[in-house]
Design a protein around this motif. Sequence first.
Motif, mmCIF file in Angstrom:
data_model
loop_
_atom_site.group_PDB
_atom_site.id
_atom_site.type_symbol
_atom_site.label_atom_id
_atom_site.label_comp_id
_atom_site.label_asym_id
_atom_site.label_seq_id
_atom_site.Cartn_x
_atom_site.Cartn_y
_atom_site.Cartn_z
ATOM 1 N N VAL A 1 0.834 -1.199 0.000
ATOM 2 C CA VAL A 1 0.000 0.000 0.000
ATOM 3 C C VAL A 1 0.871 1.253 0.000
ATOM 4 N N ARG A 2 0.391 2.282 -0.671
ATOM 5 C CA ARG A 2 1.051 3.591 -0.643
ATOM 6 C C ARG A 2 -0.015 4.676 -0.725
ATOM 7 N N LEU A 3 0.365 5.884 -0.356
ATOM 8 C CA LEU A 3 -0.537 7.035 -0.389
ATOM 9 C C LEU A 3 0.076 8.148 -1.219
ATOM 10 N N GLU A 4 -0.781 8.928 -1.859
ATOM 11 C CA GLU A 4 -0.342 10.143 -2.551
ATOM 12 C C GLU A 4 -1.314 11.266 -2.211
ATOM 13 N N GLU A 5 -0.770 12.448 -1.905
ATOM 14 C CA GLU A 5 -1.619 13.624 -1.680
ATOM 15 C C GLU A 5 -1.085 14.777 -2.512
ATOM 16 N N VAL A 6 -2.024 15.481 -3.169
ATOM 17 C CA VAL A 6 -1.687 16.628 -4.017
ATOM 18 C C VAL A 6 -2.441 17.844 -3.488
ATOM 19 N N HIS A 7 -1.712 18.942 -3.243
ATOM 20 C CA HIS A 7 -2.325 20.174 -2.764
ATOM 21 C C HIS A 7 -1.694 21.380 -3.453
ATOM 22 N N HIS A 8 -2.325 22.526 -3.259
ATOM 23 C CA HIS A 8 -1.833 23.788 -3.812
ATOM 24 C C HIS A 8 -0.463 24.155 -3.227
ATOM 25 N N HIS B 1 -6.447 12.955 -2.680
ATOM 26 C CA HIS B 1 -5.832 11.890 -1.888
ATOM 27 C C HIS B 1 -6.116 10.541 -2.542
ATOM 28 N N THR B 2 -5.067 9.774 -2.750
ATOM 29 C CA THR B 2 -5.196 8.477 -3.412
ATOM 30 C C THR B 2 -4.490 7.406 -2.589
ATOM 31 N N GLU C 1 -7.471 1.160 -6.233
ATOM 32 C CA GLU C 1 -7.273 2.559 -5.871
ATOM 33 C C GLU C 1 -8.524 3.124 -5.209
ATOM 34 N N LEU C 2 -8.321 3.840 -4.131
ATOM 35 C CA LEU C 2 -9.385 4.580 -3.457
ATOM 36 C C LEU C 2 -8.974 6.048 -3.508
ATOM 37 N N LYS C 3 -9.783 6.887 -4.176
ATOM 38 C CA LYS C 3 -9.362 8.266 -4.464
ATOM 39 C C LYS C 3 -10.475 9.252 -4.133
ATOM 40 N N HIS C 4 -10.077 10.379 -3.569
ATOM 41 C CA HIS C 4 -11.025 11.466 -3.325
ATOM 42 C C HIS C 4 -10.435 12.779 -3.825
ATOM 43 N N THR C 5 -11.257 13.549 -4.528
ATOM 44 C CA THR C 5 -10.848 14.854 -5.064
ATOM 45 C C THR C 5 -11.786 15.934 -4.556
ATOM 46 N N ILE C 6 -11.231 16.945 -3.923
ATOM 47 C CA ILE C 6 -12.014 18.107 -3.514
ATOM 48 C C ILE C 6 -12.037 19.105 -4.671
ATOM 49 N N LYS C 7 -13.221 19.553 -5.045
ATOM 50 C CA LYS C 7 -13.341 20.470 -6.181
ATOM 51 C C LYS C 7 -13.100 21.922 -5.782
ATOM 52 N N ASN C 8 -13.455 22.276 -4.537
ATOM 53 C CA ASN C 8 -13.286 23.663 -4.098
ATOM 54 C C ASN C 8 -13.282 23.724 -2.577
ATOM 55 N N ARG C 9 -12.893 24.884 -2.057
ATOM 56 C CA ARG C 9 -12.799 25.064 -0.603
ATOM 57 C C ARG C 9 -14.165 25.178 0.067
ATOM 58 N N ARG C 10 -15.191 25.453 -0.700
ATOM 59 C CA ARG C 10 -16.505 25.660 -0.100
ATOM 60 C C ARG C 10 -16.959 24.439 0.697
ATOM 61 N N THR C 11 -16.686 23.255 0.198
ATOM 62 C CA THR C 11 -17.121 22.052 0.913
ATOM 63 C C THR C 11 -16.446 21.950 2.272
ATOM 64 N N LEU C 12 -15.177 22.399 2.362
ATOM 65 C CA LEU C 12 -14.464 22.390 3.639
ATOM 66 C C LEU C 12 -15.048 23.426 4.594
ATOM 67 N N ALA C 13 -15.301 24.625 4.061
ATOM 68 C CA ALA C 13 -15.844 25.699 4.884
ATOM 69 C C ALA C 13 -17.234 25.348 5.409
ATOM 70 N N GLN C 14 -18.044 24.745 4.557
ATOM 71 C CA GLN C 14 -19.393 24.376 4.980
ATOM 72 C C GLN C 14 -19.347 23.335 6.091
ATOM 73 N N GLY C 15 -18.447 22.368 5.965
ATOM 74 C CA GLY C 15 -18.292 21.365 7.010
ATOM 75 C C GLY C 15 -17.871 21.982 8.332
ATOM 76 N N ALA C 16 -16.986 22.990 8.272
ATOM 77 C CA ALA C 16 -16.535 23.661 9.486
ATOM 78 C C ALA C 16 -17.678 24.416 10.158
ATOM 79 N N VAL C 17 -18.532 25.070 9.362
ATOM 80 C CA VAL C 17 -19.668 25.804 9.926
ATOM 81 C C VAL C 17 -20.682 24.834 10.541
#
Length: 248
Positions: A129-136, A200-201, A212-228
Amino acid sequence: MKTAIIGYGKMGREIEKILLERGHQIGLIIDQENASDLDSKHLQGIDVALEFTTPQTAYDNIRRCIDAGVAVVSGTTGWTDRLEELRRYCQEKGGAMFYTSNYCLGVNLMFRLNRQLAAMINRVDGYDVRLEEVHHTQKRDAPSGTAITLAEGILSELACKSGWVNRMAEPGSTFQPAPGDDPSQIVITSIREGMVPGIHTITYESEDDRIELKHTIKNRRTLAQGAVVAAEFLCGKQGVFSMDDLLK
């Protein structure tokens, strides 16, 4: 709900929009220029503070909120070696704190799928198993807090792995095992590219196939909404909570 925003970068501004959309009041905004205002006087009357800053400042920011009797939701990553210490402090003070490494609902579903998959792989064996993360490119910590949480989930279920190591890579590069890699360690590859909110993959590979198990965030709004939503959940409570508690 009267709130404070601690950290007024891109994430803080998204949180501000969603708070206002949902009818909440913003009583205080803290950024680098007025960091000294994060005290009991300025926090008076605040129900919940939302803290998204830097690994260097998160611990002190959260502790100041607890000392002021203000519930705090934090999503800052890269400092969690002191998280347990802060959780104990919060409980001792009778405060309220909510922490998760990622506020996206889909990522939290992935955390659960990740543990289930690791448990099944542990029974059949034959896969690495291995992990990969891609960010700005502005993300300051590596690996991401989400990648660490995923690695910890795998370690809790997969007997052949005992820890993780991080490796930085250039955009577009493909995974290649490095000479001397310890097979008991999960390799987390970190890539910093453009304005990517987060990918994240998790890859399991045998001699014959790949999962492969992969998740892609499309924008920051989903993160902000979860925080609220987490702030709404935390308001009026005492104790230490995570996304597991909210999803229940």
